[in-house]
Design an enzyme around this catalytic site. Sequence first.
Site, PDB file in Angstrom:
ATOM      1  N   LYS A  21       0.070  -3.573 -10.816  1.00 29.48           N
ATOM      2  CA  LYS A  21       0.751  -4.880 -10.787  1.00 29.48           C
ATOM      3  C   LYS A  21      -0.164  -6.012 -11.201  1.00 29.48           C
ATOM      4  O   LYS A  21       0.193  -6.836 -12.030  1.00 29.48           O
ATOM      5  CB  LYS A  21       1.212  -5.223  -9.347  1.00 29.48           C
ATOM      6  CG  LYS A  21       2.432  -4.572  -8.862  1.00 29.48           C
ATOM      7  CD  LYS A  21       2.904  -5.208  -7.553  1.00 29.48           C
ATOM      8  CE  LYS A  21       1.885  -5.346  -6.457  1.00 29.48           C
ATOM      9  NZ  LYS A  21       1.460  -4.092  -5.833  1.00 29.48           N
ATOM     10  N   ARG A  96       6.899  -9.173  -0.218  1.00 28.98           N
ATOM     11  CA  ARG A  96       6.600  -7.830   0.273  1.00 28.98           C
ATOM     12  C   ARG A  96       7.540  -7.427   1.398  1.00 28.98           C
ATOM     13  O   ARG A  96       7.455  -6.302   1.889  1.00 28.98           O
ATOM     14  CB  ARG A  96       5.161  -7.786   0.797  1.00 28.98           C
ATOM     15  CG  ARG A  96       4.156  -7.216  -0.186  1.00 28.98           C
ATOM     16  CD  ARG A  96       2.826  -7.212   0.518  1.00 28.98           C
ATOM     17  NE  ARG A  96       1.827  -6.330   0.001  1.00 28.98           N
ATOM     18  CZ  ARG A  96       0.913  -6.678  -0.886  1.00 28.98           C
ATOM     19  NH1 ARG A  96       0.940  -7.851  -1.448  1.00 28.98           N
ATOM     20  NH2 ARG A  96      -0.030  -5.813  -1.229  1.00 28.98           N
ATOM     21  N   ARG A 133     -11.032   2.809  -7.420  1.00 26.61           N
ATOM     22  CA  ARG A 133     -11.031   1.422  -7.917  1.00 26.61           C
ATOM     23  C   ARG A 133     -12.274   0.660  -7.458  1.00 26.61           C
ATOM     24  O   ARG A 133     -12.675   0.739  -6.301  1.00 26.61           O
ATOM     25  CB  ARG A 133      -9.761   0.731  -7.396  1.00 26.61           C
ATOM     26  CG  ARG A 133      -9.625  -0.705  -7.788  1.00 26.61           C
ATOM     27  CD  ARG A 133      -8.203  -1.166  -7.677  1.00 26.61           C
ATOM     28  NE  ARG A 133      -7.798  -1.512  -6.320  1.00 26.61           N
ATOM     29  CZ  ARG A 133      -6.624  -2.079  -6.039  1.00 26.61           C
ATOM     30  NH1 ARG A 133      -5.754  -2.329  -6.998  1.00 26.61           N
ATOM     31  NH2 ARG A 133      -6.307  -2.366  -4.804  1.00 26.61           N
ATOM     32  N   ARG A 160     -13.195  -2.354  -2.570  1.00 25.08           N
ATOM     33  CA  ARG A 160     -12.501  -3.246  -1.638  1.00 25.08           C
ATOM     34  C   ARG A 160     -12.431  -2.564  -0.287  1.00 25.08           C
ATOM     35  O   ARG A 160     -12.187  -1.368  -0.204  1.00 25.08           O
ATOM     36  CB  ARG A 160     -11.067  -3.496  -2.148  1.00 25.08           C
ATOM     37  CG  ARG A 160     -10.883  -4.821  -2.844  1.00 25.08           C
ATOM     38  CD  ARG A 160      -9.544  -4.937  -3.480  1.00 25.08           C
ATOM     39  NE  ARG A 160      -8.428  -4.878  -2.541  1.00 25.08           N
ATOM     40  CZ  ARG A 160      -7.163  -5.170  -2.878  1.00 25.08           C
ATOM     41  NH1 ARG A 160      -6.881  -5.540  -4.102  1.00 25.08           N
ATOM     42  NH2 ARG A 160      -6.205  -5.100  -1.986  1.00 25.08           N
ATOM     43  N   ARG A 171      -1.635   1.571   3.726  1.00 21.22           N
ATOM     44  CA  ARG A 171      -0.996   0.583   2.839  1.00 21.22           C
ATOM     45  C   ARG A 171       0.205   1.186   2.115  1.00 21.22           C
ATOM     46  O   ARG A 171       1.216   0.520   1.920  1.00 21.22           O
ATOM     47  CB  ARG A 171      -2.020   0.049   1.814  1.00 21.22           C
ATOM     48  CG  ARG A 171      -3.021  -0.898   2.463  1.00 21.22           C
ATOM     49  CD  ARG A 171      -4.215  -1.148   1.576  1.00 21.22           C
ATOM     50  NE  ARG A 171      -3.875  -1.873   0.367  1.00 21.22           N
ATOM     51  CZ  ARG A 171      -4.586  -1.807  -0.759  1.00 21.22           C
ATOM     52  NH1 ARG A 171      -5.642  -1.013  -0.834  1.00 21.22           N
ATOM     53  NH2 ARG A 171      -4.230  -2.525  -1.794  1.00 21.22           N
TER      54      ARG A 171
HETATM   55  P1  AMP Z   1      -2.935  -7.060  -2.544  1.00 23.52           P
HETATM   56  O1  AMP Z   1      -4.150  -7.558  -3.237  1.00 23.52           O
HETATM   57  O2  AMP Z   1      -1.642  -7.592  -3.150  1.00 23.52           O
HETATM   58  O3  AMP Z   1      -2.903  -5.541  -2.403  1.00 23.52           O
HETATM   59  O4  AMP Z   1      -2.966  -7.665  -1.051  1.00 23.52           O
HETATM   60  C1  AMP Z   1      -4.028  -7.334  -0.168  1.00 23.52           C
HETATM   61  C2  AMP Z   1      -3.586  -7.542   1.270  1.00 23.52           C
HETATM   62  O5  AMP Z   1      -3.209  -8.928   1.467  1.00 23.52           O
HETATM   63  C3  AMP Z   1      -2.359  -6.748   1.692  1.00 23.52           C
HETATM   64  O6  AMP Z   1      -2.664  -5.417   2.083  1.00 23.52           O
HETATM   65  C4  AMP Z   1      -1.849  -7.594   2.853  1.00 23.52           C
HETATM   66  O7  AMP Z   1      -2.643  -7.401   4.008  1.00 23.52           O
HETATM   67  C5  AMP Z   1      -2.099  -9.033   2.360  1.00 23.52           C
HETATM   68  N1  AMP Z   1      -0.949  -9.566   1.600  1.00 23.52           N
HETATM   69  C6  AMP Z   1      -0.901  -9.916   0.277  1.00 23.52           C
HETATM   70  N2  AMP Z   1       0.309 -10.392  -0.074  1.00 23.52           N
HETATM   71  C7  AMP Z   1       1.074 -10.325   1.047  1.00 23.52           C
HETATM   72  C8  AMP Z   1       2.433 -10.648   1.334  1.00 23.52           C
HETATM   73  N3  AMP Z   1       3.273 -11.116   0.376  1.00 23.52           N
HETATM   74  N4  AMP Z   1       2.871 -10.448   2.609  1.00 23.52           N
HETATM   75  C9  AMP Z   1       2.051  -9.987   3.565  1.00 23.52           C
HETATM   76  N5  AMP Z   1       0.775  -9.653   3.364  1.00 23.52           N
HETATM   77  C10 AMP Z   1       0.261  -9.813   2.121  1.00 23.52           C
END
Ligand code: AMP
Length: 220
Positions: A21, A96, A133, A160, A171
């Site tokens: 994404k 989400r 990654r 990460r 996740r």
């Molecule tokens: P990502 O980089 O999009 O995988 O986001 C990393 C982490 O940020 C996720 O595992 C969540 O803990 C938090 N996060 C990011 N976007 C959201 C969202 N829209 N709603 C809730 N938590 C989020």
Amino acid sequence: MTLGSNVAVRLVMLGPPGAGKGTQAARFARTHGLPKISTGDILRDAVQAGSEMGRAAREVMDAGRLVGDDIMIGIVRERLERPDADAGFVLDGFPRTVAQAQALDGLVDDSAPLVIVDIEVPTDTLVKRLAGRRICGSCGLGAPPGATGCPKCGSALVQRVDDNEHVVRERLQVYERSTQPIVEFYGRRHTFRSIDGDQTEDSVAADLAAAVASALGARR
Ligand code: AMP
């Protein structure tokens, strides 16, 4: 394929962690001169800056769970109010939950539709991709497979915290539980498309561009 300069593109990227994404959102945003709004990046910046929100979000993020809807909706509302989002945007990582998706409908006017593209990738591929990654320890940029340093600033690469296998599985489960219902929420719209994310980056980018063009064409 061009989209016409007067068409505001409001793109929502859906897909599990590791689907590509972020990479595809960045590419599409760059090509079309749109801001890429990544809620994960916004939260990681807040963690880095040590702000109150960052301190609250850190534990939740490290465990692979979701930050609360109210906080997330507030973040996106504020970001969409900035003038650069008037001509369109690419949302990466939001919504989400169904509550976030419903809130998003209320945050945009009806001058242009939301185009929703879901990137589908088999779970085994996702686990493999996420475990391998690496990102830059200094600027946070994602590094291509096999890179030994950051392609932009040359700093050392790190994993990460939430990309270790245990958190990755959490996740993916959180995605199934909370985010999969969003695909059902949007699935009935004429501007919803699914694309195959288990291809080369260029092929996914081409499919994404075609999906957006077809979604915007479908509503006219
Ligand atoms: P990502 O980089 O999009 O995988 O986001 C990393 C982490 O940020 C996720 O595992 C969540 O803990 C938090 N996060 C990011 N976007 C959201 C969202 N829209 N709603 C809730 N938590 C989020």
